[in-house]
Write a protein that holds these residues in place. Structure first.
Motif, PDB file in Angstrom:
ATOM      1  N   UNK A 286     -47.588  14.657 -58.179  1.00 25.88           N
ATOM      2  CA  UNK A 286     -47.264  13.506 -59.006  1.00 25.88           C
ATOM      3  C   UNK A 286     -46.655  12.441 -58.112  1.00 25.88           C
ATOM      4  N   UNK A 287     -47.183  11.234 -58.216  1.00 23.45           N
ATOM      5  CA  UNK A 287     -46.669  10.144 -57.395  1.00 23.45           C
ATOM      6  C   UNK A 287     -45.359   9.630 -57.982  1.00 23.45           C
ATOM      7  N   UNK A 288     -44.374   9.496 -57.133  1.00 22.96           N
ATOM      8  CA  UNK A 288     -43.087   8.966 -57.574  1.00 22.96           C
ATOM      9  C   UNK A 288     -42.932   7.487 -57.225  1.00 22.96           C
ATOM     10  N   UNK A 289     -44.027   6.866 -56.761  1.00 28.22           N
ATOM     11  CA  UNK A 289     -43.942   5.449 -56.412  1.00 28.22           C
ATOM     12  C   UNK A 289     -43.595   4.631 -57.646  1.00 28.22           C
ATOM     13  N   UNK A 290     -42.734   3.637 -57.475  1.00 31.68           N
ATOM     14  CA  UNK A 290     -42.427   2.750 -58.596  1.00 31.68           C
ATOM     15  C   UNK A 290     -43.661   1.966 -59.019  1.00 31.68           C
ATOM     16  N   UNK A 291     -43.652   1.513 -60.259  1.00 31.56           N
ATOM     17  CA  UNK A 291     -44.763   0.743 -60.796  1.00 31.56           C
ATOM     18  C   UNK A 291     -44.232  -0.456 -61.563  1.00 31.56           C
ATOM     19  N   UNK A 292     -45.036  -1.519 -61.596  1.00 33.92           N
ATOM     20  CA  UNK A 292     -44.707  -2.660 -62.442  1.00 33.92           C
ATOM     21  C   UNK A 292     -45.902  -2.958 -63.343  1.00 33.92           C
ATOM     22  N   UNK A 293     -45.593  -3.493 -64.524  1.00 40.61           N
ATOM     23  CA  UNK A 293     -46.641  -3.894 -65.454  1.00 40.61           C
ATOM     24  C   UNK A 293     -46.138  -5.103 -66.235  1.00 40.61           C
ATOM     25  N   UNK A 294     -47.025  -5.672 -67.041  1.00 46.99           N
ATOM     26  CA  UNK A 294     -46.706  -6.898 -67.772  1.00 46.99           C
ATOM     27  C   UNK A 294     -47.032  -6.744 -69.248  1.00 46.99           C
ATOM     28  N   UNK A 295     -46.124  -7.243 -70.080  1.00 47.31           N
ATOM     29  CA  UNK A 295     -46.344  -7.318 -71.518  1.00 47.31           C
ATOM     30  C   UNK A 295     -46.669  -8.778 -71.807  1.00 47.31           C
ATOM     31  N   UNK A 296     -47.886  -9.036 -72.278  1.00 46.34           N
ATOM     32  CA  UNK A 296     -48.354 -10.405 -72.475  1.00 46.34           C
ATOM     33  C   UNK A 296     -48.100 -10.871 -73.902  1.00 46.34           C
ATOM     34  N   UNK A 297     -47.433 -12.031 -74.045  1.00 49.60           N
ATOM     35  CA  UNK A 297     -47.196 -12.598 -75.369  1.00 49.60           C
ATOM     36  C   UNK A 297     -48.486 -13.187 -75.938  1.00 49.60           C
TER      37      UNK A 297
ATOM     38  N   UNK B  37     -52.909 -13.585 -75.065  1.00 53.49           N
ATOM     39  CA  UNK B  37     -54.035 -13.128 -74.248  1.00 53.49           C
ATOM     40  C   UNK B  37     -54.389 -14.148 -73.163  1.00 53.49           C
ATOM     41  N   UNK B  38     -54.053 -15.414 -73.387  1.00 51.91           N
ATOM     42  CA  UNK B  38     -54.356 -16.456 -72.397  1.00 51.91           C
ATOM     43  C   UNK B  38     -53.568 -16.256 -71.093  1.00 51.91           C
ATOM     44  N   UNK B  39     -52.519 -15.452 -71.135  1.00 55.11           N
ATOM     45  CA  UNK B  39     -51.715 -15.184 -69.931  1.00 55.11           C
ATOM     46  C   UNK B  39     -52.353 -14.125 -69.027  1.00 55.11           C
ATOM     47  N   UNK B  40     -53.422 -13.506 -69.479  1.00 57.86           N
ATOM     48  CA  UNK B  40     -54.053 -12.429 -68.706  1.00 57.86           C
ATOM     49  C   UNK B  40     -54.575 -12.914 -67.357  1.00 57.86           C
ATOM     50  N   UNK B  41     -54.910 -14.185 -67.243  1.00 57.67           N
ATOM     51  CA  UNK B  41     -55.453 -14.719 -65.987  1.00 57.67           C
ATOM     52  C   UNK B  41     -54.384 -15.248 -65.035  1.00 57.67           C
ATOM     53  N   UNK B  42     -53.115 -15.121 -65.383  1.00 59.24           N
ATOM     54  CA  UNK B  42     -52.033 -15.585 -64.511  1.00 59.24           C
ATOM     55  C   UNK B  42     -52.038 -14.759 -63.222  1.00 59.24           C
ATOM     56  N   UNK B  43     -51.912 -15.442 -62.093  1.00 58.16           N
ATOM     57  CA  UNK B  43     -51.932 -14.783 -60.785  1.00 58.16           C
ATOM     58  C   UNK B  43     -50.616 -14.055 -60.529  1.00 58.16           C
ATOM     59  N   UNK B  44     -50.710 -12.829 -60.040  1.00 60.74           N
ATOM     60  CA  UNK B  44     -49.539 -12.029 -59.686  1.00 60.74           C
ATOM     61  C   UNK B  44     -49.424 -12.036 -58.165  1.00 60.74           C
ATOM     62  N   UNK B  45     -48.298 -12.536 -57.659  1.00 62.31           N
ATOM     63  CA  UNK B  45     -48.036 -12.601 -56.221  1.00 62.31           C
ATOM     64  C   UNK B  45     -46.802 -11.755 -55.953  1.00 62.31           C
ATOM     65  N   UNK B  46     -46.969 -10.699 -55.178  1.00 63.08           N
ATOM     66  CA  UNK B  46     -45.866  -9.796 -54.866  1.00 63.08           C
ATOM     67  C   UNK B  46     -45.570  -9.888 -53.383  1.00 63.08           C
ATOM     68  N   UNK B  47     -44.360 -10.266 -53.057  1.00 63.50           N
ATOM     69  CA  UNK B  47     -43.919 -10.395 -51.662  1.00 63.50           C
ATOM     70  C   UNK B  47     -44.847 -11.306 -50.856  1.00 63.50           C
ATOM     71  N   UNK B  48     -45.315 -12.372 -51.493  1.00 66.14           N
ATOM     72  CA  UNK B  48     -46.146 -13.359 -50.817  1.00 66.14           C
ATOM     73  C   UNK B  48     -47.632 -13.044 -50.773  1.00 66.14           C
ATOM     74  N   UNK B  49     -48.044 -11.911 -51.326  1.00 65.69           N
ATOM     75  CA  UNK B  49     -49.458 -11.525 -51.336  1.00 65.69           C
ATOM     76  C   UNK B  49     -49.993 -11.502 -52.763  1.00 65.69           C
ATOM     77  N   UNK B  50     -51.104 -12.190 -53.001  1.00 65.71           N
ATOM     78  CA  UNK B  50     -51.702 -12.150 -54.324  1.00 65.71           C
ATOM     79  C   UNK B  50     -52.349 -10.780 -54.514  1.00 65.71           C
ATOM     80  N   UNK B  51     -51.936 -10.081 -55.584  1.00 68.42           N
ATOM     81  CA  UNK B  51     -52.390  -8.708 -55.804  1.00 68.42           C
ATOM     82  C   UNK B  51     -53.301  -8.567 -57.020  1.00 68.42           C
TER      83      UNK B  51
ATOM     84  N   UNK C 285     -52.259 -21.988 -64.426  1.00 68.05           N
ATOM     85  CA  UNK C 285     -52.415 -23.299 -65.074  1.00 68.05           C
ATOM     86  C   UNK C 285     -51.273 -24.250 -64.743  1.00 68.05           C
ATOM     87  N   UNK C 286     -50.801 -24.220 -63.515  1.00 73.96           N
ATOM     88  CA  UNK C 286     -49.744 -25.120 -63.080  1.00 73.96           C
ATOM     89  C   UNK C 286     -48.350 -24.729 -63.542  1.00 73.96           C
TER      90      UNK C 286
END
Length: 112
Positions: free
Chosen positions: A36-47, A49-63, A90-91
């Motif tokens: 079982x992997x013990x690595x931490x995980x992150x996820x998003x709860x979207x208010x 559906x239009x937010x689904x295309x928002x870019x996620x940048x972690x530590x300067x890298x788009x993931x 969207x700016x």
């Protein structure tokens, strides 16, 4: 006479070899183990559906996009420690924060 004796021995030897080969086909019980992997995980709860295309940048890298890591569906595994998270689209900047996660932690961010 000897031919019959040799033929009989050949038949017996053939039967023994067939029996041995059938025995080799029996599958022995196995045990399945997994890590079982013990690595931490992150996820998003979207208010929205239009937010689904928002870019996620972690530590300067788009993931990826926020929609790829929706809570309850999938998550992004990260290394334990401090991270800088930027979610934008969207700016607009929806999240721009530093956070800490340790082993086994799942952190969910709300996007509004």
């Amino acid at each position: 006479m000897m031919f019959k004796g040799l033929r009989g021995a050949t038949l017996v030897l053939g039967a023994l070899m067939a029996g041995v080969s059938l025995t080799a086909c029996v599958q022995m019980p196995t045990e399945k183990q997994s890590v079982v992997s013990l690595k931490p995980q992150i996820s998003f709860r979207l208010a929205h559906e239009s937010l689904a295309n928002a870019a996620v940048v972690l530590d300067g890298l788009q993931v990826g996009t926020a929609g790829q890591f929706q809570a309850g569906q999938s998550a992004l595994q990260v290394e334990p420690g401090m991270h800088q998270l930027l979610v934008q689209g969207n700016g607009s900047i929806f999240i721009n924060e530093k956070f800490y996660v340790g082993d086994g932690v799942t952190k969910t961010f709300d996007l509004r």
